[in-house]
Design a protein around this motif. Sequence first.
Motif, PDB file in Angstrom:
ATOM      1  N   ASP A   5      65.418 -38.706 -87.927  1.00 37.58           N
ATOM      2  CA  ASP A   5      65.334 -39.837 -88.856  1.00 37.58           C
ATOM      3  C   ASP A   5      66.041 -41.066 -88.288  1.00 37.58           C
ATOM      4  O   ASP A   5      65.554 -42.192 -88.416  1.00 37.58           O
ATOM      5  CB  ASP A   5      65.915 -39.475 -90.220  1.00 37.58           C
ATOM      6  CG  ASP A   5      65.041 -38.491 -90.981  1.00 37.58           C
ATOM      7  OD1 ASP A   5      63.818 -38.457 -90.745  1.00 37.58           O
ATOM      8  OD2 ASP A   5      65.593 -37.750 -91.819  1.00 37.58           O
ATOM      9  N   LYS A   8      63.768 -42.492 -85.561  1.00 34.37           N
ATOM     10  CA  LYS A   8      62.612 -43.177 -86.153  1.00 34.37           C
ATOM     11  C   LYS A   8      63.023 -44.521 -86.764  1.00 34.37           C
ATOM     12  O   LYS A   8      62.308 -45.516 -86.604  1.00 34.37           O
ATOM     13  CB  LYS A   8      61.959 -42.289 -87.207  1.00 34.37           C
ATOM     14  CG  LYS A   8      61.197 -41.122 -86.609  1.00 34.37           C
ATOM     15  CD  LYS A   8      60.862 -40.045 -87.613  1.00 34.37           C
ATOM     16  CE  LYS A   8      59.862 -40.430 -88.637  1.00 34.37           C
ATOM     17  NZ  LYS A   8      59.435 -39.289 -89.483  1.00 34.37           N
ATOM     18  N   CYS A  53      62.001 -40.513 -80.538  1.00 38.85           N
ATOM     19  CA  CYS A  53      60.829 -41.143 -81.147  1.00 38.85           C
ATOM     20  C   CYS A  53      60.184 -42.014 -80.082  1.00 38.85           C
ATOM     21  O   CYS A  53      60.877 -42.753 -79.380  1.00 38.85           O
ATOM     22  CB  CYS A  53      61.249 -41.988 -82.350  1.00 38.85           C
ATOM     23  SG  CYS A  53      59.861 -42.706 -83.247  1.00 38.85           S
ATOM     24  N   ALA A  72      63.752 -32.415 -81.079  1.00 36.84           N
ATOM     25  CA  ALA A  72      62.637 -32.849 -81.918  1.00 36.84           C
ATOM     26  C   ALA A  72      62.045 -34.147 -81.372  1.00 36.84           C
ATOM     27  O   ALA A  72      62.766 -34.973 -80.803  1.00 36.84           O
ATOM     28  CB  ALA A  72      63.091 -33.053 -83.361  1.00 36.84           C
ATOM     29  N   HIS A  74      59.140 -37.321 -82.430  1.00 36.14           N
ATOM     30  CA  HIS A  74      58.167 -37.971 -83.306  1.00 36.14           C
ATOM     31  C   HIS A  74      57.451 -39.018 -82.467  1.00 36.14           C
ATOM     32  O   HIS A  74      58.096 -39.787 -81.741  1.00 36.14           O
ATOM     33  CB  HIS A  74      58.804 -38.650 -84.513  1.00 36.14           C
ATOM     34  CG  HIS A  74      57.788 -39.368 -85.345  1.00 36.14           C
ATOM     35  ND1 HIS A  74      56.977 -38.715 -86.242  1.00 36.14           N
ATOM     36  CD2 HIS A  74      57.401 -40.662 -85.353  1.00 36.14           C
ATOM     37  CE1 HIS A  74      56.139 -39.592 -86.784  1.00 36.14           C
ATOM     38  NE2 HIS A  74      56.382 -40.784 -86.263  1.00 36.14           N
ATOM     39  N   GLU A  92      60.496 -29.103 -82.199  1.00 36.85           N
ATOM     40  CA  GLU A  92      59.891 -29.629 -83.418  1.00 36.85           C
ATOM     41  C   GLU A  92      59.204 -30.951 -83.101  1.00 36.85           C
ATOM     42  O   GLU A  92      59.687 -31.714 -82.268  1.00 36.85           O
ATOM     43  CB  GLU A  92      60.956 -29.862 -84.482  1.00 36.85           C
ATOM     44  CG  GLU A  92      61.612 -28.610 -84.988  1.00 36.85           C
ATOM     45  CD  GLU A  92      62.679 -28.930 -86.026  1.00 36.85           C
ATOM     46  OE1 GLU A  92      62.491 -29.875 -86.819  1.00 36.85           O
ATOM     47  OE2 GLU A  92      63.700 -28.226 -86.014  1.00 36.85           O
ATOM     48  N   TYR A  93      58.090 -31.222 -83.764  1.00 39.87           N
ATOM     49  CA  TYR A  93      57.396 -32.481 -83.520  1.00 39.87           C
ATOM     50  C   TYR A  93      56.679 -32.946 -84.782  1.00 39.87           C
ATOM     51  O   TYR A  93      56.388 -32.165 -85.681  1.00 39.87           O
ATOM     52  CB  TYR A  93      56.396 -32.348 -82.371  1.00 39.87           C
ATOM     53  CG  TYR A  93      55.301 -31.345 -82.630  1.00 39.87           C
ATOM     54  CD1 TYR A  93      54.130 -31.715 -83.299  1.00 39.87           C
ATOM     55  CD2 TYR A  93      55.437 -30.029 -82.228  1.00 39.87           C
ATOM     56  CE1 TYR A  93      53.138 -30.793 -83.548  1.00 39.87           C
ATOM     57  CE2 TYR A  93      54.458 -29.100 -82.475  1.00 39.87           C
ATOM     58  CZ  TYR A  93      53.303 -29.487 -83.137  1.00 39.87           C
ATOM     59  OH  TYR A  93      52.323 -28.569 -83.404  1.00 39.87           O
ATOM     60  N   SER A  94      56.434 -34.245 -84.799  1.00 35.89           N
ATOM     61  CA  SER A  94      55.628 -34.867 -85.842  1.00 35.89           C
ATOM     62  C   SER A  94      54.967 -36.079 -85.206  1.00 35.89           C
ATOM     63  O   SER A  94      55.362 -36.525 -84.135  1.00 35.89           O
ATOM     64  CB  SER A  94      56.492 -35.272 -87.039  1.00 35.89           C
ATOM     65  OG  SER A  94      57.502 -36.181 -86.644  1.00 35.89           O
ATOM     66  N   TYR A  95      53.955 -36.587 -85.867  1.00 37.35           N
ATOM     67  CA  TYR A  95      53.227 -37.733 -85.321  1.00 37.35           C
ATOM     68  C   TYR A  95      52.540 -38.481 -86.453  1.00 37.35           C
ATOM     69  O   TYR A  95      52.326 -37.929 -87.534  1.00 37.35           O
ATOM     70  CB  TYR A  95      52.191 -37.283 -84.278  1.00 37.35           C
ATOM     71  CG  TYR A  95      51.266 -36.202 -84.780  1.00 37.35           C
ATOM     72  CD1 TYR A  95      50.122 -36.504 -85.509  1.00 37.35           C
ATOM     73  CD2 TYR A  95      51.556 -34.862 -84.542  1.00 37.35           C
ATOM     74  CE1 TYR A  95      49.286 -35.517 -85.990  1.00 37.35           C
ATOM     75  CE2 TYR A  95      50.731 -33.860 -85.012  1.00 37.35           C
ATOM     76  CZ  TYR A  95      49.593 -34.194 -85.735  1.00 37.35           C
ATOM     77  OH  TYR A  95      48.772 -33.200 -86.221  1.00 37.35           O
ATOM     78  N   ASP A  96      52.207 -39.731 -86.152  1.00 41.26           N
ATOM     79  CA  ASP A  96      51.456 -40.529 -87.116  1.00 41.26           C
ATOM     80  C   ASP A  96      49.952 -40.360 -86.894  1.00 41.26           C
ATOM     81  O   ASP A  96      49.183 -40.388 -87.849  1.00 41.26           O
ATOM     82  CB  ASP A  96      51.822 -42.011 -86.996  1.00 41.26           C
ATOM     83  CG  ASP A  96      53.267 -42.276 -87.403  1.00 41.26           C
ATOM     84  OD1 ASP A  96      53.834 -41.466 -88.162  1.00 41.26           O
ATOM     85  OD2 ASP A  96      53.834 -43.280 -86.956  1.00 41.26           O
TER      86      ASP A  96
END
Length: 138
Positions: A5, A8, A53, A72, A74, A92-96
Amino acid sequence: MSNIDTAKEEFSKDDYSFVIAGEGKIITNKEKGLKSVIDLIESGEDFSEYSLCDKITGRAAAFLYVLLGIEAVHAKKMAKLAVQILDRAEIEYSYDEMIETVLDAQMKEIDPVELSVLRSGSAIQAIEDIKKAIGYSK
């Protein structure tokens, strides 16, 4: 606030290529390409408690994040092949937005650095392939 967070939030403040956050520190970078990430790997610093990020995570970047030990990631845009690398490394990963692959600057062909790691079976092999592709030197 978690490291991801924090990364990001900082990333959203300027036109960064990537932001790394952890252990109360924030590292920002505006240089294009993967040289700066390789420099961090070569520094020998421990980034295992950090999150990152970035704008675009492709297979090449994912291999480098494995070597960094990032916990992690992003990405604004993440390539499908990057997900495979991150899954295998249990990052861990995330994406838009999910994309097929990273394209070159003209958005016409697969990025040459991405091509350089298509046959890389490990992160150790990938960093050598990336260094050759970008003409890396300290």
